[in-house]
Design an enzyme around this catalytic site. Sequence first.
Site, PDB file in Angstrom:
ATOM      1  N   GLU A 264       0.843  -1.200   0.000  1.00  0.00           N
ATOM      2  CA  GLU A 264       0.000   0.000   0.000  1.00  0.00           C
ATOM      3  C   GLU A 264       0.877   1.248   0.000  1.00  0.00           C
ATOM      4  OE1 GLU A 264      -2.668  -0.318   3.350  1.00  0.00           O
ATOM      5  OE2 GLU A 264      -3.617  -2.130   2.557  1.00  0.00           O
ATOM      6  N   HIS A 287      -7.740   1.530   2.077  1.00  0.00           N
ATOM      7  CA  HIS A 287      -7.615   1.059   3.469  1.00  0.00           C
ATOM      8  C   HIS A 287      -8.363   1.996   4.441  1.00  0.00           C
ATOM      9  CE1 HIS A 287      -4.845  -1.457   6.277  1.00  0.00           C
ATOM     10  NE2 HIS A 287      -6.004  -1.198   6.861  1.00  0.00           N
ATOM     11  N   GLY A 290     -11.575   1.211   8.658  1.00  0.00           N
ATOM     12  CA  GLY A 290     -11.724   1.684  10.035  1.00  0.00           C
ATOM     13  C   GLY A 290     -11.615   3.196  10.154  1.00  0.00           C
TER      14      GLY A 290
HETATM   15  P1  NAI Z   1     -10.050 -10.468  15.703  1.00  0.00           P
HETATM   16  O1  NAI Z   1      -8.734 -10.913  16.220  1.00  0.00           O
HETATM   17  O2  NAI Z   1     -11.087 -10.012  16.626  1.00  0.00           O
HETATM   18  O3  NAI Z   1     -10.678 -11.669  14.814  1.00  0.00           O
HETATM   19  C1  NAI Z   1      -9.934 -12.452  13.927  1.00  0.00           C
HETATM   20  C2  NAI Z   1     -10.578 -13.820  13.868  1.00  0.00           C
HETATM   21  O4  NAI Z   1      -9.907 -14.589  12.871  1.00  0.00           O
HETATM   22  C3  NAI Z   1     -10.470 -14.595  15.187  1.00  0.00           C
HETATM   23  O5  NAI Z   1     -11.729 -15.071  15.568  1.00  0.00           O
HETATM   24  C4  NAI Z   1      -9.518 -15.727  14.840  1.00  0.00           C
HETATM   25  O6  NAI Z   1      -9.765 -16.909  15.582  1.00  0.00           O
HETATM   26  C5  NAI Z   1      -9.790 -15.917  13.366  1.00  0.00           C
HETATM   27  N1  NAI Z   1      -8.717 -16.606  12.655  1.00  0.00           N
HETATM   28  C6  NAI Z   1      -7.386 -16.526  12.861  1.00  0.00           C
HETATM   29  N2  NAI Z   1      -6.734 -17.305  11.986  1.00  0.00           N
HETATM   30  C7  NAI Z   1      -7.682 -17.900  11.224  1.00  0.00           C
HETATM   31  C8  NAI Z   1      -7.625 -18.819  10.153  1.00  0.00           C
HETATM   32  N3  NAI Z   1      -6.466 -19.291   9.687  1.00  0.00           N
HETATM   33  N4  NAI Z   1      -8.790 -19.234   9.619  1.00  0.00           N
HETATM   34  C9  NAI Z   1      -9.978 -18.784  10.094  1.00  0.00           C
HETATM   35  N5  NAI Z   1     -10.080 -17.891  11.109  1.00  0.00           N
HETATM   36  C10 NAI Z   1      -8.946 -17.462  11.653  1.00  0.00           C
HETATM   37  O7  NAI Z   1      -9.712  -9.378  14.606  1.00  0.00           O
HETATM   38  P2  NAI Z   1     -10.676  -8.227  14.067  1.00  0.00           P
HETATM   39  O8  NAI Z   1     -10.580  -7.033  14.926  1.00  0.00           O
HETATM   40  O9  NAI Z   1     -12.002  -8.798  13.773  1.00  0.00           O
HETATM   41  O10 NAI Z   1      -9.918  -7.849  12.695  1.00  0.00           O
HETATM   42  C11 NAI Z   1      -9.913  -8.748  11.590  1.00  0.00           C
HETATM   43  C12 NAI Z   1      -9.011  -8.205  10.491  1.00  0.00           C
HETATM   44  O11 NAI Z   1      -9.434  -6.920  10.083  1.00  0.00           O
HETATM   45  C13 NAI Z   1      -7.551  -8.056  10.861  1.00  0.00           C
HETATM   46  O12 NAI Z   1      -6.743  -8.509   9.786  1.00  0.00           O
HETATM   47  C14 NAI Z   1      -7.346  -6.577  10.971  1.00  0.00           C
HETATM   48  O13 NAI Z   1      -6.042  -6.213  10.683  1.00  0.00           O
HETATM   49  C15 NAI Z   1      -8.302  -6.071   9.909  1.00  0.00           C
HETATM   50  N6  NAI Z   1      -8.730  -4.675  10.067  1.00  0.00           N
HETATM   51  C16 NAI Z   1      -8.840  -3.917   8.950  1.00  0.00           C
HETATM   52  C17 NAI Z   1      -9.229  -2.594   9.032  1.00  0.00           C
HETATM   53  C18 NAI Z   1      -9.388  -1.768   7.806  1.00  0.00           C
HETATM   54  O14 NAI Z   1      -9.284  -0.543   7.889  1.00  0.00           O
HETATM   55  N7  NAI Z   1      -9.655  -2.360   6.672  1.00  0.00           N
HETATM   56  C19 NAI Z   1      -9.484  -1.958  10.335  1.00  0.00           C
HETATM   57  C20 NAI Z   1      -9.430  -2.882  11.447  1.00  0.00           C
HETATM   58  C21 NAI Z   1      -9.031  -4.191  11.305  1.00  0.00           C
END
Ligand code: NAI
Length: 404
Positions: A264, A287, A290
């Site tokens: 990015e 991006h 959030g």
């Molecule tokens: P979180 O940690 O609450 O949830 C992630 C989930 O993925 C967990 O339940 C975990 O068990 C599961 N997981 C981990 N490895 C896995 C796999 N191999 N297969 C299936 N499930 C798996 O994280 P959250 O807060 O929900 O964020 C998720 C993603 O969103 C992260 O990558 C974060 O960086 C991204 N994000 C993106 C933003 C944006 O601006 N686009 C803003 C905030 C977060």
Amino acid sequence: MKTTTPPRILLVENIHPIAKEYLENEGYAVDLLTYAPTEEELIQLAPKYCAIGIRSKTEITEKVLQTCAQTATIGCFCIGTNQVDLKSARGKGVAVFNAPHSNTRSVAELVIAEMIALSRQLGDRNSKAHLGEWFKSAEGSKEVRGKTLGIVGYGHIGSQVSVLAESMGLKVVFYDAVKKLPLGNAVVMNKLEDLLRVSDFVTLHVPEIVETMNMIGEREFAMMKKGSYLINASRGTVVVIEDLVKALKDKHIAGCAVDVFPVEPASNKEKFLSPLQNLPNVILTPHIGGSTEEAQRNIGMEVAESFRRYLKIGSSSGAVNFPNVDLPIKKGTSRILNVHKNEPGVLGEINTIISKAGANIEGQFLSTDDEIGYLVMDVHSTHAANLCQEIEKLNRSIRTRVVY
Ligand code: NAI
């Protein structure tokens, strides 16, 4: 009349004003900087502050941390913490906080908007209208009601998307690496493959870890239903972009919305290039999942609250480099906090000091990680400050303070 000077907190990089307001109401004097100070500036500034709040551009290096004798905590008013030398901070007893989930709802709402936008080809129709083209047709446009949404990663964001999607009449299935309680009528899929086969929309909400690298590639696209859609607002490395481009060009995938990319631009001034550009029904966003005013405000509140709890009651819950301890306040006691090297015998030495002073321990909680131990101790003593000084003198003590 004797007046006491309030403890000072420094907030840099235009942190949301709610943080200053909140901390001032809690009795702190808050100084603001609109920019990211250099290492030299921070070395000059840090000794004055009990807490320093930064965003992503301020680096807290080992050299800065050496001057942080008074600074008990650093707050990253953002998601990432790479800008802080976390190991060095831990070794110096400085707890580091961030706000990883303050923007959860913002990402979830974007995903919902994107499902409808893809289903109705809003991006392309909008662009055409701006160019003077009138493209009125129902072909390929569908409601989302009754369709199946497959959520990969049912954590903070994935589970919010689940609730919102169901309220619009979608069927929700999800796959997570760990066992998760389904919300509402959502159905667990034991395998990613099963989810891909039944979903009209697949949305990704997994973290960026080795296991999720290239998680969705040629094989997975082939398993997805013809005419289905992909949404990725997690991390760019989760999807093999070239394979996504091929699936779109083959018209196997009917569209996608992508907010995150393997590489990015570092700033808004840099050019953005992607093989996904100029393909039909492809929504590309910089991006911004959030990036809302509400999320910024929530981040301001979340980290300010972490400061308050850590400074006033020693709660390290949510710290990224510290054992997490969260004890309720015990009335009529004094609370001493001690960070020490995690070596055998330290607790015994501390308890000897307390018992020699004839003080009564009302509550004691020790949590450790590989390097440090964090001890929260409630004592009945009018001499907590003296006890604190004695404990601080121990060879293996890193930082000791009395919070009340
Ligand atoms: P979180 O940690 O609450 O949830 C992630 C989930 O993925 C967990 O339940 C975990 O068990 C599961 N997981 C981990 N490895 C896995 C796999 N191999 N297969 C299936 N499930 C798996 O994280 P959250 O807060 O929900 O964020 C998720 C993603 O969103 C992260 O990558 C974060 O960086 C991204 N994000 C993106 C933003 C944006 O601006 N686009 C803003 C905030 C977060």
